[in-house]
Design a protein around this motif. Sequence first.
Motif, PDB file in Angstrom:
ATOM      1  N   GLU A  14       0.828  -1.215   0.000  1.00 37.30           N
ATOM      2  CA  GLU A  14       0.000   0.000   0.000  1.00 37.30           C
ATOM      3  C   GLU A  14       0.858   1.259   0.000  1.00 37.30           C
ATOM      4  O   GLU A  14       0.563   2.232  -0.703  1.00 37.30           O
ATOM      5  N   THR A  15       1.916   1.232   0.799  1.00 42.38           N
ATOM      6  CA  THR A  15       2.805   2.397   0.901  1.00 42.38           C
ATOM      7  C   THR A  15       3.495   2.676  -0.431  1.00 42.38           C
ATOM      8  O   THR A  15       3.610   3.829  -0.859  1.00 42.38           O
ATOM      9  N   LYS A  16       3.956   1.614  -1.083  1.00 41.81           N
ATOM     10  CA  LYS A  16       4.670   1.760  -2.353  1.00 41.81           C
ATOM     11  C   LYS A  16       3.806   2.470  -3.389  1.00 41.81           C
ATOM     12  O   LYS A  16       4.296   3.316  -4.148  1.00 41.81           O
ATOM     13  N   ARG A 198      11.198  -3.368   0.873  1.00 43.88           N
ATOM     14  CA  ARG A 198      11.644  -2.511  -0.229  1.00 43.88           C
ATOM     15  C   ARG A 198      12.998  -2.975  -0.758  1.00 43.88           C
ATOM     16  O   ARG A 198      13.237  -2.993  -1.962  1.00 43.88           O
ATOM     17  N   ARG A 199      13.877  -3.336   0.143  1.00 44.59           N
ATOM     18  CA  ARG A 199      15.210  -3.808  -0.254  1.00 44.59           C
ATOM     19  C   ARG A 199      15.119  -5.108  -1.044  1.00 44.59           C
ATOM     20  O   ARG A 199      15.949  -5.375  -1.917  1.00 44.59           O
ATOM     21  N   GLY A 200      14.108  -5.930  -0.742  1.00 41.53           N
ATOM     22  CA  GLY A 200      13.955  -7.218  -1.399  1.00 41.53           C
ATOM     23  C   GLY A 200      14.626  -8.350  -0.666  1.00 41.53           C
ATOM     24  O   GLY A 200      14.606  -9.507  -1.120  1.00 41.53           O
ATOM     25  N   GLU A 201      15.194  -8.063   0.481  1.00 42.92           N
ATOM     26  CA  GLU A 201      15.881  -9.056   1.311  1.00 42.92           C
ATOM     27  C   GLU A 201      16.171  -8.432   2.660  1.00 42.92           C
ATOM     28  O   GLU A 201      15.993  -7.226   2.849  1.00 42.92           O
ATOM     29  N   LYS A 202      16.634  -9.244   3.603  1.00 43.16           N
ATOM     30  CA  LYS A 202      17.016  -8.686   4.897  1.00 43.16           C
ATOM     31  C   LYS A 202      18.210  -7.749   4.746  1.00 43.16           C
ATOM     32  O   LYS A 202      19.031  -7.914   3.843  1.00 43.16           O
ATOM     33  N   VAL A 203      18.312  -6.777   5.651  1.00 46.93           N
ATOM     34  CA  VAL A 203      19.488  -5.911   5.650  1.00 46.93           C
ATOM     35  C   VAL A 203      20.723  -6.749   5.978  1.00 46.93           C
ATOM     36  O   VAL A 203      20.633  -7.770   6.666  1.00 46.93           O
ATOM     37  N   ALA A 204      21.869  -6.307   5.475  1.00 43.47           N
ATOM     38  CA  ALA A 204      23.110  -7.063   5.664  1.00 43.47           C
ATOM     39  C   ALA A 204      24.168  -6.143   6.265  1.00 43.47           C
ATOM     40  O   ALA A 204      24.673  -5.246   5.598  1.00 43.47           O
ATOM     41  N   ILE A 205      24.461  -6.362   7.543  1.00 45.14           N
ATOM     42  CA  ILE A 205      25.441  -5.555   8.262  1.00 45.14           C
ATOM     43  C   ILE A 205      26.666  -6.431   8.490  1.00 45.14           C
ATOM     44  O   ILE A 205      26.556  -7.526   9.058  1.00 45.14           O
ATOM     45  N   LYS A 206      27.823  -5.963   8.068  1.00 44.23           N
ATOM     46  CA  LYS A 206      29.032  -6.776   8.149  1.00 44.23           C
ATOM     47  C   LYS A 206      30.146  -6.009   8.856  1.00 44.23           C
ATOM     48  O   LYS A 206      30.501  -4.906   8.457  1.00 44.23           O
ATOM     49  N   LEU A 207      30.676  -6.614   9.894  1.00 46.10           N
ATOM     50  CA  LEU A 207      31.787  -6.033  10.641  1.00 46.10           C
ATOM     51  C   LEU A 207      32.934  -7.028  10.696  1.00 46.10           C
ATOM     52  O   LEU A 207      32.716  -8.216  10.953  1.00 46.10           O
TER      53      LEU A 207
END
Length: 646
Positions: A14-16, A198-207
């Motif tokens: 709906e938001t999109k 929106r990204r189409g996948e989970k966020v990916a944080i890498k350290l």
Amino acid sequence: MGLLSEGSPLSWEETKKLANHVREHGITQFINLYHRLKDRTGDILKWGDEVEYIIVKFDDENRVARVSLKAPELLNYLNEKELADPKGVKSLWRPEYGAYMIEGTPGRPFGGLMAHFNLVEANMRYRREEVTEILDKDECVMSITNFPRLGAPEFTHPIYYPNPDDPNSSAKSLYFPDEAIFPAHPRFKTLTRNIRKRRGEKVAIKLKVFKDINTKLPVEGAPKGEPDVVALDAMGFGMGCCCLQLTFQACNINEARKLYDQLAPLCPIMLALTAASPIYRGYLTESDCRWNVISSSVDCRTEEERGLRPLSENKFRIAKSRYDSIDSYLSPEGAAYNDVPLTYDEQDYKRLRDGGIDPLLAQHVAHLFIRDTVSLFSEKIDQNDEEDTDHFENIQSTNWQTMRFKPPPPNSSIGWRVEFRPCEAQISDFENAAIVCFVVLLTRVILSYQLNFLIPISKVDENMQTAQKRDACRKEKFWFRKTSKKSCYINGNGVNGVHNGTKENGETNHEEYELLTVGEIFNGKADTFPGLVPLIRSYLQSMEVDPDTHCTIEQYLRFIEKRASGELITTATWMREQVLNHPDYKQDSVVSDRINYDLLKRIKDIQEGKVIEPTLLGKGNHSKTKDSLPPALQKQLALNGCCENK
């Protein structure tokens, strides 16, 4: 966290569909707001701080510390006090992303009187005590940037487990349960879900993990082919961090634009000085700061927008997450330093220009509006663009940058403002107050001496990455503006040697900036830069400052110069040393439950003044501020007025 609209949240689908509607009306609202308020002038300096806190619960029998998910309960009580006496409360409390987090601000902002510097630390101390009074005996409110074992097994109280396969899960995280998200306001879970979709996948944080003698690779959960990476997969790992922010009211729009620009190059320097988060998901990492973690945690760009696939369904390739450092200066002096091409929609830019917005401000707003709304409420779809600004704020408040340029709210006494956002939360009220007062004084020096700290935006971006490296405050160098050897910054009437840094052809002059250490930036380097602290001291010599206030400010300045020089270490470095020297540490990069418990207990003792950490705070850095001031001065403060620090 930004605008907290009330209502019924819409799904991403709906938001999109309404993204262009929000964008179109948001730009119209900004144009209307700008023309109503562009000539507003005469507002006095008002400023306030925002400190975010984590509620920690200690299990002393088992030597375990967990985050306590009782923020909604605490806020219900704290907000009742505000509703009962909105003008009389000494602090205001607001929700944050985590169900274990709360945000506290002064009940009313501080103003232009030098005596206000005597109140900052006392007010912070009052906030901490106000929350402590309603906590259980085994709980503690802490101004720490990140809970070290956030995302490790059983890190919450009550204990919840992630359930990524639950179709109703917002985060679908392997490590961060949805129950740790603040439940009482729909915005937080809506943002979490919509950013992921929106990204189409989970966020990916890498350290990168801190590699010690016995560090086991691959790290548990490391991505394929990246064995030395600590992986985080949810918005909560970033927005679940705490920070220290300041908002300033300027006297008019031009002063606000100048402050926005001049403070922007200082953001990475202050990030390095306040570094306080070296541990994530129970691992020591190579990073000392939260910034890239938060940036990745809300990165809703698609693969096309990240340049991983050719553009097809999306319009732009976008260089950064919606949480990052600024991309352009706003004042005419800054135009020549905007050396990074800005992405924006030409039609949006044309609408703003045709609406009477100057090129620099028009491209700034058009650049913000390349982002889709990721949180929309059904009650907020149709608005009166002549009076409402919610569509503009919807996009504005979800561009989380190092600096934020804030127009006055409609029908308000509040003026044009600037928000300073890079600093990490510190352990003690003394440290947080010292940083706040230092930045406020620096804004006065910038305006009084007409200082110019501008360097190319690309160099600011470079500095932001440098600032997050391990022990950057002592070991790294940063691009910074310098003066010519034949001139000095200070004379009897103000400042000399402040050049616009441009050649006749409009290109930046590379001789105007060089690599300096944090110590040199704050304390000075011969023939290059006099130092931020000496500039403030010079400014104070021209002001009438009472002895108590002078004592308070000087104590803060000494702390800042010692932290910058490396005589005192950052919170991040201190935390590393606590882990590395713990008897249970196995030189494997792992911060166990026992190590975490002992570390947080030590932090609790420091913030309560029960122990002194000379390498962290120095000796004698105890509060000399007052909870109350003489009646005559209180009357002065009351006459100074107040504005909501939104």
